[in-house]
Scaffold this active site. Structure first.
Site, PDB file in Angstrom:
ATOM      1  N   HIS A 134       7.278  19.839 -28.937  1.00 41.04           N
ATOM      2  CA  HIS A 134       7.448  18.437 -29.204  1.00 41.04           C
ATOM      3  C   HIS A 134       6.758  17.358 -28.567  1.00 41.04           C
ATOM      4  CE1 HIS A 134      10.506  19.999 -32.157  1.00 41.04           C
ATOM      5  NE2 HIS A 134      11.235  20.319 -31.111  1.00 41.04           N
ATOM      6  N   ASP A 135       7.230  17.167 -27.154  1.00 42.43           N
ATOM      7  CA  ASP A 135       6.987  16.070 -26.313  1.00 42.43           C
ATOM      8  C   ASP A 135       5.450  15.933 -25.945  1.00 42.43           C
ATOM      9  OD1 ASP A 135       9.510  15.202 -26.788  1.00 42.43           O
ATOM     10  OD2 ASP A 135      10.233  15.982 -24.816  1.00 42.43           O
ATOM     11  N   THR A 165       9.756  10.135 -24.802  1.00 46.06           N
ATOM     12  CA  THR A 165       9.835  11.142 -25.345  1.00 46.06           C
ATOM     13  C   THR A 165      11.622  11.849 -25.304  1.00 46.06           C
ATOM     14  OG1 THR A 165       9.354  12.449 -23.279  1.00 46.06           O
ATOM     15  CG2 THR A 165       7.563  12.159 -24.807  1.00 46.06           C
ATOM     16  N   ASP A 175      13.375  12.644 -20.805  1.00 46.81           N
ATOM     17  CA  ASP A 175      14.693  13.227 -20.480  1.00 46.81           C
ATOM     18  C   ASP A 175      14.454  14.843 -20.111  1.00 46.81           C
ATOM     19  OD1 ASP A 175      14.135  13.999 -23.120  1.00 46.81           O
ATOM     20  OD2 ASP A 175      15.980  13.848 -23.777  1.00 46.81           O
ATOM     21  N   PHE A 189      16.851  15.131 -32.791  1.00 45.52           N
ATOM     22  CA  PHE A 189      17.658  14.769 -31.670  1.00 45.52           C
ATOM     23  C   PHE A 189      17.618  13.397 -30.898  1.00 45.52           C
ATOM     24  CE2 PHE A 189      18.309  14.896 -27.110  1.00 45.52           C
ATOM     25  CZ  PHE A 189      19.796  15.264 -27.132  1.00 45.52           C
ATOM     26  N   ASN A 190      16.321  12.860 -30.883  1.00 41.87           N
ATOM     27  CA  ASN A 190      16.116  11.766 -29.931  1.00 41.87           C
ATOM     28  C   ASN A 190      16.716  10.668 -30.584  1.00 41.87           C
ATOM     29  OD1 ASN A 190      14.984  12.965 -27.833  1.00 41.87           O
ATOM     30  ND2 ASN A 190      12.866  12.729 -28.571  1.00 41.87           N
ATOM     31  N   ASN A 207      18.314  14.974 -23.124  1.00 36.10           N
ATOM     32  CA  ASN A 207      18.486  16.409 -23.233  1.00 36.10           C
ATOM     33  C   ASN A 207      19.810  16.923 -22.144  1.00 36.10           C
ATOM     34  OD1 ASN A 207      16.703  17.258 -24.995  1.00 36.10           O
ATOM     35  ND2 ASN A 207      15.029  17.144 -23.374  1.00 36.10           N
ATOM     36  N   ASP A 246       9.589  17.820 -22.425  1.00 38.09           N
ATOM     37  CA  ASP A 246       8.971  16.573 -21.664  1.00 38.09           C
ATOM     38  C   ASP A 246       8.537  17.151 -20.273  1.00 38.09           C
ATOM     39  OD1 ASP A 246      11.430  14.505 -22.609  1.00 38.09           O
ATOM     40  OD2 ASP A 246      12.013  16.573 -22.603  1.00 38.09           O
TER      41      ASP A 246
END
Ligand code: BDR
Ligand code: CA
Length: 315
Positions: free
Chosen positions: A244-245, A128, A11, A170-171, A40, A16
């Site tokens: 993160h991703d 992700t 996203d 979040f995800n 996102n 990402d």
């Protein structure tokens, strides 16, 4: 060398975008396609962003598919507060880049199913973003399980605070029902949650060092990180922002950079207070069979060394 066949379900999203760049660059990875999901930003934006990123990389040959624009049950929650209105703002604006190619006609769900069923080697699914597309694929054709080697996902918070609520990352928060479909699927799962991604932090020194590669992709990385860092600096009162991703892709390239433990994970689906919490039985008190390798440690220096080297290979 046999490359790992992956589908990157994302996203984009600043981090990402970095995951896409790392996957495109790596010789260890065969990126079969990019599938987009609402997360996102809206699906309209995430698919446009994926097209823009591949245009910038001059990799219009990588097929991009659109999946679900909303979670299985809840309404979509976006993260404009982190990624800006477009999902990929730089300096407060959407990136100025016109993609010169199109999204594929086939849906992301059908692409995932087709690739899993048609491949002679097992496939790695790499989500992700919210897990909606993966859950829908598993629901539409449960037999794809047999040809999925592993799902390496970014999401969850095992033993640390959440980033969208105190309880949730979040995800997983956006689509907790999809997350449980995935965690209960019986497929091998590796979870790169906030526990580990907060040990892979980007700061000015790292941004400038990668920028000094001086190719388009590395300069783009620096622009993205400048915008992305604002939110994190404000929230965490620190110059370090969790990246993160790309941890998902880095794990597939070299899993020795990371350490974790196989445990049982379940997701809270409907509570007002703790929706999307990943309930991780770290101590095994429930004596349930483990369903997930929860990663908690990372060698951040090795990670950024790899990222700098890989991004240098791109346009
Ligand atoms: C996750 O949420 C999104 O904002 C990021 O792209 C990442 O996938 C981190 O919680
Ligand atoms: Ca993401």
């Amino acid at each position: 060398m046999i490359k790992k066949k992956i589908i990157l379900d994302c996203d984009p999203g600043h981090d990402d975008a970095v995951a896409i760049m790392l996957a495109v660059a790596s010789n260890e990875i065969d990126l079969l396609g990019i599938t987009c999901v609402g997360g996102n930003a809206t699906l309209e934006n995430t698919k446009l962003n994926a097209l823009k990123i591949c245009s910038l990389l001059k990799r219009q040959d990588i097929p991009i598919y659109a999946g679900s624009d909303k979670p299985l049950i809840y309404d979509l929650v976006t993260a404009e507060h982190v990624h800006g209105k477009s999902g990929l703002d730089t300096d407060g604006d959407p990136i100025h880049l016109e993609p010169n190619h199109q999204i594929e006609e086939m849906s992301a769900i059908d692409f995932i199913i087709k690739e899993c069923n048609g491949s002679d080697e097992p496939i790695y699914l790499c989500p992700t973003g919210p897990l909606t597309n993966i859950a829908l694929s598993l629901q539409k054709d449960p037999s794809i399980k047999d040809n999925i080697k592993e799902i390496v996902l970014m999401g969850g918070a095992a033993m640390c605070l959440g980033n969208i609520t105190p309880a949730a990352e979040f995800n997983i928060y956006v689509d907790p029902h999809a997350a449980n479909v995935v965690f209960n699927s019986g497929i091998e799962i590796t979870m790169m949650g906030l526990d580990v991604t907060h040990k892979v932090n980007v700061n000015d020194e790292i941004i400038n060092s990668i920028k000094s590669n001086n190719n388009k992709a590395s300069i783009f990385f620096a622009d993205l990180m400048k915008f992305y860092s604002r939110f994190h600096r404000d929230l965490y009162k620190s110059n370090e922002s969790p990246l993160h991703d790309p941890c998902v892709i880095a794990y597939l390239i070299n899993n020795k950079i990371f350490k974790g433990k196989k445990v049982h994970v379940q997701v809270e689906e409907d509570s007002n207070l703790t929706r999307g919490e990943t309930v991780v039985d770290w101590l095994g008190v429930k004596k349930l069979k483990s369903n997930c390798n929860v990663i908690t440690e990372a060698d951040s220096e090795a990670f950024f060394k790899m990222l700098k080297k890989e991004l240098a290979k791109l346009n």
